[in-house]
Design a protein around this motif. Structure first.
Motif, PDB file in Angstrom:
ATOM      1  N   VAL A   1      64.103 -27.530  32.246  1.00  9.72           N
ATOM      2  CA  VAL A   1      64.840 -28.640  31.614  1.00  9.72           C
ATOM      3  C   VAL A   1      63.846 -29.727  31.207  1.00  9.72           C
ATOM      4  O   VAL A   1      63.947 -30.324  30.124  1.00  9.72           O
ATOM      5  CB  VAL A   1      65.936 -29.197  32.562  1.00  9.72           C
ATOM      6  N   ASN A   2      62.847 -29.947  32.043  1.00  9.12           N
ATOM      7  CA  ASN A   2      61.833 -30.957  31.733  1.00  9.12           C
ATOM      8  C   ASN A   2      61.084 -30.629  30.439  1.00  9.12           C
ATOM      9  O   ASN A   2      60.866 -31.492  29.594  1.00  9.12           O
ATOM     10  CB  ASN A   2      60.856 -31.042  32.916  1.00  9.12           C
ATOM     11  N   LEU A   3      60.743 -29.357  30.269  1.00 12.84           N
ATOM     12  CA  LEU A   3      60.026 -28.951  29.052  1.00 12.84           C
ATOM     13  C   LEU A   3      60.910 -29.073  27.814  1.00 12.84           C
ATOM     14  O   LEU A   3      60.447 -29.379  26.726  1.00 12.84           O
ATOM     15  CB  LEU A   3      59.551 -27.497  29.181  1.00 12.84           C
ATOM     16  N   THR A   4      62.211 -28.834  28.017  1.00 15.74           N
ATOM     17  CA  THR A   4      63.153 -28.890  26.897  1.00 15.74           C
ATOM     18  C   THR A   4      63.363 -30.325  26.415  1.00 15.74           C
ATOM     19  O   THR A   4      63.695 -30.558  25.245  1.00 15.74           O
ATOM     20  CB  THR A   4      64.515 -28.279  27.332  1.00 15.74           C
ATOM     21  N   ASP A   5      63.155 -31.283  27.313  1.00 17.07           N
ATOM     22  CA  ASP A   5      63.479 -32.677  27.013  1.00 17.07           C
ATOM     23  C   ASP A   5      62.429 -33.333  26.114  1.00 17.07           C
ATOM     24  O   ASP A   5      61.742 -34.260  26.526  1.00 17.07           O
ATOM     25  CB  ASP A   5      63.615 -33.442  28.340  1.00 17.07           C
ATOM     26  N   GLY A   6      62.372 -32.857  24.870  1.00 13.53           N
ATOM     27  CA  GLY A   6      61.359 -33.386  23.961  1.00 13.53           C
ATOM     28  C   GLY A   6      61.909 -33.827  22.613  1.00 13.53           C
ATOM     29  O   GLY A   6      61.167 -34.258  21.743  1.00 13.53           O
TER      30      GLY A   6
ATOM     31  N   MET B   1      65.780 -39.888  28.953  1.00 14.98           N
ATOM     32  CA  MET B   1      66.144 -39.760  30.380  1.00 14.98           C
ATOM     33  C   MET B   1      64.927 -39.829  31.299  1.00 14.98           C
ATOM     34  O   MET B   1      65.053 -40.176  32.467  1.00 14.98           O
ATOM     35  CB  MET B   1      66.962 -38.499  30.646  1.00 14.98           C
ATOM     36  N   GLY B   2      63.736 -39.516  30.779  1.00 15.35           N
ATOM     37  CA  GLY B   2      62.537 -39.517  31.619  1.00 15.35           C
ATOM     38  C   GLY B   2      62.530 -38.318  32.557  1.00 15.35           C
ATOM     39  O   GLY B   2      63.512 -37.573  32.654  1.00 15.35           O
ATOM     40  N   ASP B   3      61.415 -38.155  33.268  1.00 19.00           N
ATOM     41  CA  ASP B   3      61.331 -37.049  34.241  1.00 19.00           C
ATOM     42  C   ASP B   3      62.370 -37.233  35.342  1.00 19.00           C
ATOM     43  O   ASP B   3      62.851 -36.262  35.918  1.00 19.00           O
ATOM     44  CB  ASP B   3      59.944 -37.012  34.883  1.00 19.00           C
ATOM     45  N   VAL B   4      62.705 -38.495  35.622  1.00 17.85           N
ATOM     46  CA  VAL B   4      63.699 -38.760  36.665  1.00 17.85           C
ATOM     47  C   VAL B   4      65.014 -38.048  36.319  1.00 17.85           C
ATOM     48  O   VAL B   4      65.709 -37.533  37.208  1.00 17.85           O
ATOM     49  CB  VAL B   4      63.905 -40.283  36.900  1.00 17.85           C
TER      50      VAL B   4
ATOM     51  N   GLY C   1      58.984 -48.589  28.671  1.00 17.82           N
ATOM     52  CA  GLY C   1      59.159 -47.826  27.435  1.00 17.82           C
ATOM     53  C   GLY C   1      58.309 -46.574  27.443  1.00 17.82           C
ATOM     54  O   GLY C   1      57.342 -46.466  28.191  1.00 17.82           O
ATOM     55  N   GLN C   2      58.687 -45.633  26.564  1.00 14.80           N
ATOM     56  CA  GLN C   2      57.992 -44.358  26.487  1.00 14.80           C
ATOM     57  C   GLN C   2      56.572 -44.519  25.957  1.00 14.80           C
ATOM     58  O   GLN C   2      56.352 -45.251  25.000  1.00 14.80           O
ATOM     59  CB  GLN C   2      58.786 -43.412  25.568  1.00 14.80           C
ATOM     60  N   VAL C   3      55.643 -43.845  26.620  1.00 14.03           N
ATOM     61  CA  VAL C   3      54.289 -43.761  26.084  1.00 14.03           C
ATOM     62  C   VAL C   3      54.237 -42.427  25.342  1.00 14.03           C
ATOM     63  O   VAL C   3      54.412 -41.379  25.938  1.00 14.03           O
ATOM     64  CB  VAL C   3      53.240 -43.756  27.230  1.00 14.03           C
TER      65      VAL C   3
HETATM   66  C1  57M Z   1      57.275 -33.348  29.141  1.00 13.16           C
HETATM   67  N1  57M Z   1      57.815 -34.826  27.490  1.00 13.16           N
HETATM   68  C2  57M Z   1      57.971 -35.164  26.171  1.00 13.16           C
HETATM   69  C3  57M Z   1      60.731 -38.526  27.877  1.00 13.16           C
HETATM   70  C4  57M Z   1      61.554 -37.423  28.428  1.00 13.16           C
HETATM   71  C5  57M Z   1      52.052 -27.248  29.328  1.00 13.16           C
HETATM   72  C6  57M Z   1      52.612 -28.122  28.256  1.00 13.16           C
HETATM   73  C7  57M Z   1      53.282 -27.324  27.215  1.00 13.16           C
HETATM   74  C8  57M Z   1      53.514 -29.186  28.903  1.00 13.16           C
HETATM   75  C9  57M Z   1      54.287 -30.049  27.931  1.00 13.16           C
HETATM   76  C10 57M Z   1      54.896 -31.165  28.696  1.00 13.16           C
HETATM   77  O1  57M Z   1      54.222 -32.012  29.205  1.00 13.16           O
HETATM   78  N2  57M Z   1      56.235 -31.150  28.768  1.00 13.16           N
HETATM   79  C11 57M Z   1      57.058 -31.975  29.628  1.00 13.16           C
HETATM   80  C12 57M Z   1      57.770 -33.422  27.763  1.00 13.16           C
HETATM   81  C13 57M Z   1      58.175 -36.704  25.954  1.00 13.16           C
HETATM   82  O2  57M Z   1      59.421 -37.135  26.561  1.00 13.16           O
HETATM   83  C14 57M Z   1      59.374 -37.849  27.774  1.00 13.16           C
HETATM   84  O3  57M Z   1      59.323 -36.957  28.861  1.00 13.16           O
HETATM   85  C15 57M Z   1      60.619 -36.878  29.462  1.00 13.16           C
HETATM   86  C16 57M Z   1      60.933 -35.489  29.878  1.00 13.16           C
HETATM   87  N3  57M Z   1      59.981 -35.053  30.808  1.00 13.16           N
HETATM   88  O4  57M Z   1      62.765 -37.892  28.936  1.00 13.16           O
HETATM   89  O5  57M Z   1      60.667 -39.587  28.757  1.00 13.16           O
HETATM   90  C17 57M Z   1      58.303 -36.938  24.456  1.00 13.16           C
HETATM   91  O6  57M Z   1      59.380 -36.159  23.942  1.00 13.16           O
HETATM   92  C18 57M Z   1      60.069 -36.875  22.919  1.00 13.16           C
HETATM   93  N4  57M Z   1      61.488 -37.074  23.308  1.00 13.16           N
HETATM   94  C19 57M Z   1      62.383 -37.364  22.306  1.00 13.16           C
HETATM   95  N5  57M Z   1      63.698 -37.550  22.665  1.00 13.16           N
HETATM   96  C20 57M Z   1      64.145 -37.460  23.945  1.00 13.16           C
HETATM   97  O7  57M Z   1      65.366 -37.608  24.207  1.00 13.16           O
HETATM   98  O8  57M Z   1      62.021 -37.448  21.157  1.00 13.16           O
HETATM   99  C21 57M Z   1      61.898 -36.964  24.608  1.00 13.16           C
HETATM  100  C22 57M Z   1      63.213 -37.144  24.953  1.00 13.16           C
HETATM  101  C23 57M Z   1      58.642 -38.367  24.081  1.00 13.16           C
HETATM  102  C24 57M Z   1      59.337 -38.206  22.757  1.00 13.16           C
HETATM  103  O9  57M Z   1      58.369 -38.058  21.753  1.00 13.16           O
HETATM  104  O10 57M Z   1      57.476 -39.131  24.036  1.00 13.16           O
HETATM  105  C25 57M Z   1      56.734 -34.701  25.432  1.00 13.16           C
HETATM  106  O11 57M Z   1      56.901 -33.835  24.569  1.00 13.16           O
HETATM  107  O12 57M Z   1      55.647 -35.204  25.752  1.00 13.16           O
HETATM  108  N6  57M Z   1      53.470 -30.478  26.871  1.00 13.16           N
HETATM  109  C26 57M Z   1      53.947 -30.670  25.677  1.00 13.16           C
HETATM  110  O13 57M Z   1      55.144 -30.662  25.491  1.00 13.16           O
HETATM  111  C27 57M Z   1      52.967 -30.809  24.558  1.00 13.16           C
HETATM  112  N7  57M Z   1      52.620 -29.473  24.109  1.00 13.16           N
HETATM  113  C28 57M Z   1      51.378 -28.975  23.998  1.00 13.16           C
HETATM  114  O14 57M Z   1      50.402 -29.599  24.337  1.00 13.16           O
HETATM  115  N8  57M Z   1      51.310 -27.705  23.446  1.00 13.16           N
HETATM  116  C29 57M Z   1      50.105 -26.981  23.183  1.00 13.16           C
HETATM  117  C30 57M Z   1      49.953 -25.807  24.184  1.00 13.16           C
HETATM  118  C31 57M Z   1      48.724 -25.015  23.891  1.00 13.16           C
HETATM  119  C32 57M Z   1      49.990 -26.285  25.606  1.00 13.16           C
HETATM  120  C33 57M Z   1      50.238 -26.371  21.802  1.00 13.16           C
HETATM  121  O15 57M Z   1      51.309 -25.816  21.484  1.00 13.16           O
HETATM  122  O16 57M Z   1      49.293 -26.487  21.041  1.00 13.16           O
HETATM  123  C34 57M Z   1      53.614 -31.477  23.361  1.00 13.16           C
HETATM  124  N9  57M Z   1      54.129 -32.764  23.611  1.00 13.16           N
HETATM  125  C35 57M Z   1      53.644 -33.867  22.991  1.00 13.16           C
HETATM  126  N10 57M Z   1      52.618 -33.830  22.233  1.00 13.16           N
HETATM  127  N11 57M Z   1      54.225 -35.058  23.143  1.00 13.16           N
HETATM  128  C36 57M Z   1      52.645 -31.446  22.226  1.00 13.16           C
HETATM  129  C37 57M Z   1      51.861 -32.669  22.071  1.00 13.16           C
END
Ligand code: 57M
Length: 359
Positions: free
Chosen positions: A189-194, A263-266, A54-56
């Protein structure tokens, strides 16, 4: 595979002639991938729940995301499986470009799977180190770039949408350009997946547009008429694009708000890498910035935010980046953000198709 098995039988039964047509096999590929997701999706979700994959969810994200803790993830595994199976079934297997697309989706999918595994196995871990992930992506993209460079009939010219008379020749530097496009697309695409459905929707639209362009690029008469680069054999890549369309639509069935699976990073790294590779293969690289405009905007918002944050020692442009979080923080409901991003993506997709005549 079906082409090789069934088309030769057209002399006995004329109906088998349909397997000759790329259009028919594109539809076959899309429907097959869609059905694989629809049929195996529920089983996959149950298996992930049982295995506790599951998602962390990070606690520094928007509050509305805290309820998503434990949602099954790594749905990208099923998308990749569906895309690979339907491409193998419907595309011609004597076409090296088809194998290149399959290599890309599997290679980038493996990087993402390893990253997901590390995040899940060691709860709270941020997964693969950013530098290690980037290095692996560069390795994968280099293989694609070099393959294209040494592929017979290689053409290092860039085609610029709207300008039929400007086509700079990059020569060997095309390989570096290819790396930039593929790695950039994978990460964007990875960054968009949130948000639920936010990555899958624009991926469907982008793959559908590239399906059309791959078909046209592979057709000598149409490519010449539309003045786009003709890439022999790229028509078969349209089947791979069709499989992505079908697979992602099937995934969206379960990933639509409220998501039953992520979908995860995969998934995100694989789909982004695959779109980048298709853009390189059919020589519509710059077009990807238009078709995948949502991915570009998301990645740009992160670069601006992180740059500004570092420069001003803690100030922000957006309430949070990637900028889908900005709108959430402003109080928009998640589905509203997602549907509005889809609308922009559809408009950009139509605009990309319009570039065919506006040149
Ligand atoms: C991964 N992953 C989602 C899920 C998905 C440099 C920085 C901006 C990087 C960025 C980052 O790490 N981005 C890439 C984004 C995560 O989703 C998982 O990851 C996979 C994709 N890689 O398939 O497995 C979360 O997204 C949500 N989600 C959904 N529905 C979906 O269908 O709701 C995903 C898929 C999931 C779920 O909550 O847990 C993610 O967002 O982590 N970092 C960030 O995106 C962070 N931004 C940030 O820190 N911003 C800062 C700046 C200064 C860097 C700021 O603006 O202040 C944000 N992400 C999170 N929390 N979770 C903000 C904090």
């Amino acid at each position: 595979m079906l082409y090789h098995l069934l088309y030769p039988l057209h002399t006995t039964f004329i109906g088998f002639n349909v397997f000759r047509y790329i259009t028919f096999r594109c539809i076959g590929g899309a429907v097959t991938a869609f059905l694989i997701l629809l049929i195996f999706g529920p089983m996959f979700i149950r298996a992930m729940q049982r295995l506790q994959i599951g998602q962390v969810v990070r606690d520094d994200g928007p509050e509305s995301h805290h309820v998503k803790m434990g949602v099954p993830t790594m749905g990208g595994l099923l998308i990749i499986l569906a895309v690979a199976v339907s491409t193998l079934l419907w595309a011609r297997l004597d076409n090296p470009l088809v194998w290149l697309t399959l290599f890309t989706i599997l290679f980038f999918g493996s990087i993402g799977a390893y990253d997901d595994y590390r995040k899940i196995a060691k709860k709270n871990s941020k997964g693969l180190h950013a530098k290690g992930k980037l290095l692996l992506q560069v390795v994968g993209a280099s293989i694609v770039g070099l393959f294209i460079y040494f592929h017979p009939g290689f053409d290092g010219h860039l085609s610029i949408p709207f300008f039929k008379n400007i086509y700079p020749d990059l020569g060997f530097f095309y390989v570096f350009f290819a790396i930039f496009v593929i790695v950039g697309a994978s990460n964007a695409v990875n960054l968009t997946d949130g948000l639920d459905g936010l990555a899958a929707g624009p991926t469907v639209i982008s793959a559908a547009v590239y399906l059309v362009f791959s078909y046209l690029a592979g057709h000598v008469v149409l490519a010449d008429y539309l003045q786009i680069p003709h890439v022999p054999g790229s028509g078969e890549v349209a089947i791979f694009c069709g499989a992505i369309v079908g697979g992602c639509l099937g995934f969206l069935w379960f990933n639509a708000y409220p998501a039953e699976v992520f979908m995860g990073d995969v998934g995100s790294l694989a789909l982004g890498g695959a779109l980048g590779a298709v853009a390189i293969i059919i020589k519509q690289e710059i077009l990807l910035a238009i078709v995948g405009g949502i991915f570009v905007m998301e990645a740009t918002s992160v670069m601006l935010q992180v740059g500004f944050f570092k420069l001003t020692k803690g100030k922000r442009i957006f309430l949070m980046a990637p900028f889908h979080h900005h709108f959430e923080k402003k109080g928009w409901h998640e589905p509203k953000v997602v549907v509005r991003f889809w609308i922009i993506s559809i408009i950009l997709g139509l605009f990309a198709v319009a570039t065919l005549k506006l040149r």
